[in-house]
Scaffold this motif. Structure first.
Motif, PDB file in Angstrom:
ATOM      1  N   VAL A 155      37.569  44.597  30.628  1.00  0.00           N
ATOM      2  CA  VAL A 155      38.963  45.956  30.213  1.00  0.00           C
ATOM      3  C   VAL A 155      39.421  45.629  31.553  1.00  0.00           C
ATOM      4  CG1 VAL A 155      38.990  48.125  30.363  1.00  0.00           C
ATOM      5  CG2 VAL A 155      37.913  46.751  28.888  1.00  0.00           C
ATOM      6  N   SER A 156      38.502  45.171  33.164  1.00  0.00           N
ATOM      7  CA  SER A 156      38.870  45.600  34.623  1.00  0.00           C
ATOM      8  C   SER A 156      39.819  44.465  35.167  1.00  0.00           C
ATOM      9  CB  SER A 156      37.897  46.116  35.356  1.00  0.00           C
ATOM     10  OG  SER A 156      37.637  44.886  35.851  1.00  0.00           O
ATOM     11  N   PRO A 157      39.673  43.531  34.368  1.00  0.00           N
ATOM     12  CA  PRO A 157      41.211  42.739  34.502  1.00  0.00           C
ATOM     13  C   PRO A 157      42.981  42.896  34.004  1.00  0.00           C
ATOM     14  CG  PRO A 157      39.338  41.187  33.784  1.00  0.00           C
ATOM     15  CD  PRO A 157      38.904  43.292  33.600  1.00  0.00           C
ATOM     16  N   ALA A 158      43.214  42.991  32.932  1.00  0.00           N
ATOM     17  CA  ALA A 158      43.790  44.158  32.249  1.00  0.00           C
ATOM     18  C   ALA A 158      44.491  45.330  33.321  1.00  0.00           C
ATOM     19  CB  ALA A 158      43.899  44.745  30.781  1.00  0.00           C
ATOM     20  N   LEU A 159      43.345  46.853  33.589  1.00  0.00           N
ATOM     21  CA  LEU A 159      44.080  47.215  34.349  1.00  0.00           C
ATOM     22  C   LEU A 159      44.082  47.222  35.722  1.00  0.00           C
ATOM     23  CD1 LEU A 159      40.411  49.959  34.169  1.00  0.00           C
ATOM     24  CD2 LEU A 159      43.034  50.314  32.884  1.00  0.00           C
ATOM     25  N   TRP A 160      43.486  45.547  36.300  1.00  0.00           N
ATOM     26  CA  TRP A 160      44.561  45.537  37.547  1.00  0.00           C
ATOM     27  C   TRP A 160      45.739  45.065  37.234  1.00  0.00           C
ATOM     28  CZ3 TRP A 160      46.123  40.600  39.038  1.00  0.00           C
ATOM     29  CH2 TRP A 160      45.722  40.111  40.426  1.00  0.00           C
ATOM     30  N   TRP A 161      45.877  43.805  36.391  1.00  0.00           N
ATOM     31  CA  TRP A 161      46.719  43.353  36.033  1.00  0.00           C
ATOM     32  C   TRP A 161      47.774  44.128  35.925  1.00  0.00           C
ATOM     33  CZ3 TRP A 161      50.429  43.178  31.561  1.00  0.00           C
ATOM     34  CH2 TRP A 161      51.048  41.519  31.757  1.00  0.00           C
ATOM     35  N   ALA A 162      47.819  45.674  35.818  1.00  0.00           N
ATOM     36  CA  ALA A 162      48.516  46.432  35.182  1.00  0.00           C
ATOM     37  C   ALA A 162      49.174  47.259  36.684  1.00  0.00           C
ATOM     38  CB  ALA A 162      48.179  47.768  34.110  1.00  0.00           C
TER      39      ALA A 162
END
Length: 417
Positions: A155-162
């Motif tokens: 999940v954290s990559p998507a949070l970082w990308w946003a």
């Protein structure tokens, strides 16, 4: 490092320290050896990137060594708090205070190391913050930690990308320019943005690594079946993630979008995918999620390096067990060249940064591969010397003394109540 079952943990530590030694030597390689070189028949003066290829340092260690370093930090914290059997609440409370002090001292060493002229993105300040974020998880068993680690890594990559474009727009400048140093404490918004989101080791994402390490350290690493599972399962995960990324990036629409976002041509993108250099802007397209390039932080990159780390840990533990089975007590010294350096990674990592600064002039004309061998020899000999003397590295002694003082004080106060 303390644990509840001394002999078993000591047997495990030889393999864990050997893996730490590999992580140290790998990070030194990426700091000293160029990540690209002229291809056969090519020259760096040639304007065409078709004449440039990744070096062995890029292919073997870029992105993997630093992730292994962070994952093994989690393994160490798990062993410190009981291995497969987490400490009870009363003892765990004192240990948590000690870990907080470890984090503070390591971060301080990181700030000081950031002041050196090394052209290295120093990981230690981020490392200290990872220790702090691991504290709430120290009492969890392996199964619950596995859910946390898996969820964070996915999940954290998507949070970082946003979050990345938002943070970069709100905080100017959004990073500290490589490595945090004490002066950056005067600009807390930039420092926080760098440590958590915009820096070279975004803790928002890297917390997944230390949680994975905690999970691995909660397993019974004395069991051959568990260790073999790490080797085979980790290798399969690393291969699957890299293969999936290669297949996705090979799609015409993916390659076109990534070339447009990064401003590279086909050969430039190929090189960037191997070295991790030149991928700035790739997060501007959703095809970033297809990457497994070093330090991209994309989901497949995290899965690839996580699997690699698990496989390396499993291989080192199996090697230690095999040497012990064949050679008995004489087997452990065979691992001293790696395990000795791995038991003093904080000291040797910092020492190599100081040496890179002080020796930058005298070694400027020395071939980088030769310089790397000299650094490896120094690290290995220092590690063997510390093992032979039966002592910790100087910085490890400092961290241990500070943490033990706080932890013992907390335990004494608890006993008086």
């Amino acid at each position: 490092m303390t644990a509840t079952r001394g002999p078993a943990v000591q047997r495990r530590l030889a393999g864990v320290d050997a893996a730490r030694g590999l992580a140290l030597l790998g990070m030194m390689a990426t700091h000293i050896v160029p990540l690209s070189q002229p291809a056969a028949g090519g020259a760096l003066a040639d304007a065409s990137l078709a004449s440039v290829e990744p070096t062995w340092a890029a292919l073997l260690f870029a992105g993997k060594a630093s992730a292994l370093f962070a994952i093994l930090a989690g393994v160490g914290l798990a062993l410190l708090t009981g291995g497969p059997h987490p400490h009870a609440a009363a003892r765990l409370s004192a240990t948590r205070r000690g870990v907080a002090v470890r984090a503070l001292v390591i971060a301080g060493i990181g700030f000081a190391s950031g002041m050196l002229d090394t052209h290295v993105a120093v990981i230690l300040t981020h490392y200290g913050l990872l220790f702090v974020l691991a504290i709430p998880f120290l009492g969890l068993p392996a199964r619950r930690l596995a859910w946390w680690a898996g969820g964070w890594l996915l999940v954290s990559p998507a949070l970082w990308w946003a979050a990345h474009p938002v943070v970069a727009a709100l905080v100017r400048p959004a990073d500290v320019g490589g490595s945090p140093q004490f002066a950056d404490l005067a600009r807390p918004a930039t420092l926080a943005a760098d440590l958590l989101v915009t820096g070279y080791y975004p803790v928002l994402v890297w917390t997944g690594f230390i949680l994975l390490g905690l999970t691995l350290g909660r397993l019974d690493l004395a069991r051959p079946r568990v260790v073999l599972g790490l080797l085979l399962g980790g290798g399969a995960l690393a291969l699957a993630a890299r293969s999936a990324s290669d297949a996705l990036v090979a799609l015409p629409q993916a390659a076109a979008a990534l070339r447009g976002a990064t401003g590279t041509d086909g050969e430039g993108l190929r090189l960037a995918l191997s070295t991790g250099q030149g991928l700035g802007g790739s997060e501007g397209t959703a095809w970033w999620f297809a990457l497994s390039a070093p330090h991209s932080g994309a989901p497949l990159d995290l899965l690839h390096v996580s699997g690699t780390a698990a496989a390396v840990l499993g291989a080192c533990l199996l090697l230690a067990a095999a040497l012990r089975a064949v050679l008995g007590d004489a087997g452990e010294p065979v691992l001293w060249p790696l395990a000795g350096a791995g038991a003093a990674t904080l000291t040797l990592y910092t020492a190599h940064l100081v040496a890179l600064d002080l020796l930058s002039g005298p070694t400027a004309q020395l071939p980088r591969h030769e310089l790397y061998l000299w650094f490896c020899a120094g690290a290995v000999l220092a590690g063997i010397g510390l093992k032979w003397a039966g002592t910790r590295g100087p910085l490890e002694s400092l961290v241990h003394a500070a943490a033990a003082s706080v932890a013992s004080g907390a335990a004494a106060a608890r006993d008086r109540r």
